[in-house]
Motif scaffolding. Structure first.
Motif, PDB file in Angstrom:
ATOM      1  N   ASN A 320       0.852  -1.188   0.000  1.00  0.00           N
ATOM      2  CA  ASN A 320       0.000   0.000   0.000  1.00  0.00           C
ATOM      3  C   ASN A 320       0.892   1.244   0.000  1.00  0.00           C
ATOM      4  OD1 ASN A 320      -2.296   1.544   0.034  1.00  0.00           O
ATOM      5  ND2 ASN A 320      -2.706   1.251   2.233  1.00  0.00           N
ATOM      6  N   VAL A 321       1.688   1.337  -1.085  1.00  0.00           N
ATOM      7  CA  VAL A 321       2.684   2.393  -1.155  1.00  0.00           C
ATOM      8  C   VAL A 321       2.922   2.773  -2.624  1.00  0.00           C
ATOM      9  CG1 VAL A 321       4.615   0.783  -1.237  1.00  0.00           C
ATOM     10  CG2 VAL A 321       4.976   3.110  -0.394  1.00  0.00           C
ATOM     11  N   GLU A 322       3.246   4.012  -2.795  1.00  0.00           N
ATOM     12  CA  GLU A 322       3.616   4.472  -4.142  1.00  0.00           C
ATOM     13  C   GLU A 322       5.110   4.801  -4.144  1.00  0.00           C
ATOM     14  OE1 GLU A 322       2.762   8.224  -7.178  1.00  0.00           O
ATOM     15  OE2 GLU A 322       1.458   7.894  -5.438  1.00  0.00           O
ATOM     16  N   LEU A 323       5.813   4.266  -5.157  1.00  0.00           N
ATOM     17  CA  LEU A 323       7.257   4.511  -5.271  1.00  0.00           C
ATOM     18  C   LEU A 323       7.523   5.361  -6.517  1.00  0.00           C
ATOM     19  CD1 LEU A 323       8.628   0.942  -4.428  1.00  0.00           C
ATOM     20  CD2 LEU A 323       8.330   2.883  -2.891  1.00  0.00           C
ATOM     21  N   GLU A 324       8.188   6.460  -6.291  1.00  0.00           N
ATOM     22  CA  GLU A 324       8.551   7.357  -7.400  1.00  0.00           C
ATOM     23  C   GLU A 324      10.075   7.379  -7.537  1.00  0.00           C
ATOM     24  OE1 GLU A 324       8.346  12.093  -8.585  1.00  0.00           O
ATOM     25  OE2 GLU A 324       7.137  11.324  -6.933  1.00  0.00           O
ATOM     26  N   LEU A 325      10.544   7.128  -8.780  1.00  0.00           N
ATOM     27  CA  LEU A 325      11.992   7.123  -9.042  1.00  0.00           C
ATOM     28  C   LEU A 325      12.419   8.498  -9.573  1.00  0.00           C
ATOM     29  CD1 LEU A 325      12.402   3.618 -10.753  1.00  0.00           C
ATOM     30  CD2 LEU A 325      12.488   4.216  -8.319  1.00  0.00           C
ATOM     31  N   ALA A 342       0.660   4.937   2.153  1.00  0.00           N
ATOM     32  CA  ALA A 342      -0.725   5.449   2.222  1.00  0.00           C
ATOM     33  C   ALA A 342      -1.026   6.082   3.577  1.00  0.00           C
ATOM     34  CB  ALA A 342      -1.699   4.314   1.936  1.00  0.00           C
ATOM     35  N   SER A 343      -0.427   5.540   4.634  1.00  0.00           N
ATOM     36  CA  SER A 343      -0.767   6.017   5.979  1.00  0.00           C
ATOM     37  C   SER A 343       0.387   6.709   6.690  1.00  0.00           C
ATOM     38  CB  SER A 343      -1.240   4.827   6.844  1.00  0.00           C
ATOM     39  OG  SER A 343      -0.225   3.839   6.879  1.00  0.00           O
TER      40      SER A 343
END
Length: 363
Positions: A320-325, A342-343
């Protein structure tokens, strides 16, 4: 020396034109001269008459004989005289030759002695002039050391700044150039130009230019922020560029193939070998090749670790996570992964930390 010998003698010889008073004497002498076989009996017959010797005939014949004999003796004597003169001249040949050679040698010796004497005099004069010039120059020798600092052959601070900025501006282009060369064997020109810039900076370091605070700060900035490390060793600078180019390449996974890895190594060695030095163990060709093997192994491990680290980050946050490179080309310190749970509050990790996390036992 001119010797001539002409045996032709001009006399009033009557051998070819006999004109005696008596016809009898003329005929007999002509026959003899022609070589006819004239017998004494034939001559006596011409002389004798019916009652004894014919006076007129005898006189004619004897006059012809006497005159011809006189002519022969005269010619003989003339030939003998000419022969003696010729022999005398021939006997003089050796002496005249020796005299001519001796005179020629003397003249040549005298000629060259005069030339040498003249040259010695000129040399003596030039030596004198040279000594005078030396004495004059010695007085002003300290002036020969006077020159502008720009002529010393070192890199001036202003030029050092320019080179450092050029290194920063061409960093990505140079690494891309090295990457292309390693994978294709072509396109290394920009990488080599960057290496030339590094060697200029290396020379400036040896001259102490970077003791100037402003330049020292600029150099540290390149090392820490742009991950460009400059050494006095061309070999080290090349190795560092090779590993940085491979680490930041999108084709780094090619190193997983043994065949591809071997060819990449050959390409790298082609550019490194000319700068190897067998006098030093750590700079020998074998040492350079072994060092490449270790670097390749570490690059592959970091590549694998980065993929593992991304997966671990996802699991840590239950996916439940977004990873941006946020990638900076060929810089695993400035490149970062922005983690947005998310939290929780977002945070970021450098690429090299993600790789370390992936290779670790942490979860």
């Amino acid at each position: 020396m001119n010797v001539s010998f002409n045996p032709a003698i001009s006399t009033n010889s009557k051998q070819n034109n006999i004109q005696f008073k008596g016809v009898r004497g003329e005929a007999i002498v002509r026959d003899i001269i022609k070589g006819a076989d004239v017998k004494p009996e034939a001559i006596m017959k011409e002389i004798k008459g019916t009652f004894g010797v014919k006076t007129e005939n005898a006189k004619d014949i004897f006059e012809a004989f006497i005159e011809n004999i006189q002519t022969f003796f005269k010619e003989r004597n003339e030939y003998a005289k000419r022969l003696n003169e010729a022999q005398a001249k021939i006997r003089k040949f050796p002496n005249e030759k020796d005299d001519a050679v001796y005179n020629a040698e003397n003249k040549m010796r005298e000629f060259y002695q005069n030339i040498i004497k003249n040259k010695d005099s000129q040399i003596s004069q030039k030596d004198k002039e040279l000594n005078e010039i030396k004495q004059y120059v010695q007085k002003y020798e300290p002036m020969t050391k006077v020159k502008s600092v720009e002529e010393v052959g070192v890199i001036l601070p202003e030029r050092a700044k320019e080179i450092l900025n050029e290194i920063i501006e061409n960093r990505v282009k140079a690494y891309k150039s090295m990457e292309d060369f390693l994978f294709t064997g072509k396109g290394q020109e920009a990488a080599l130009k960057q290496l030339d810039r590094m060697m200029e900076i290396s020379k400036a370091q040896k001259d102490g230019i970077f003791n100037i605070p402003e330049l020292e700060t600029m150099l540290k900035n390149i090392q820490h922020n742009h991950r460009v490390y400059i050494s006095s060793s061309t070999l080290y600078n090349m190795e560092n560029m090779i590993t940085s180019a491979l680490s930041g390449s999108k084709k780094v996974q090619y190193l997983e193939s043994n065949a591809m890895k071997e060819q990449i190594k050959k390409n790298a060695m082609a550019i490194l070998t000319p700068h190897a030095n067998e006098r030093f163990f750590n700079e020998s060709v074998k040492s350079v090749a072994d060092s490449l093997d270790k670097e390749f192994k570490e690059i592959i491990q970091n590549y694998r670790g980065f993929a593992k680290g991304i997966e671990k980050l996802k699991k840590r946050h239950n996916n439940n996570v977004e990873l941006e490179l946020k990638e900076v080309p060929y810089n695993n310190v400035a490149s970062k992964v922005i983690v947005k749970p998310a939290s929780e509050a977002p945070y970021e990790l450098e690429y090299y930390r993600v790789s370390s996390f992936g290779n670790s036992n942490w979860s």
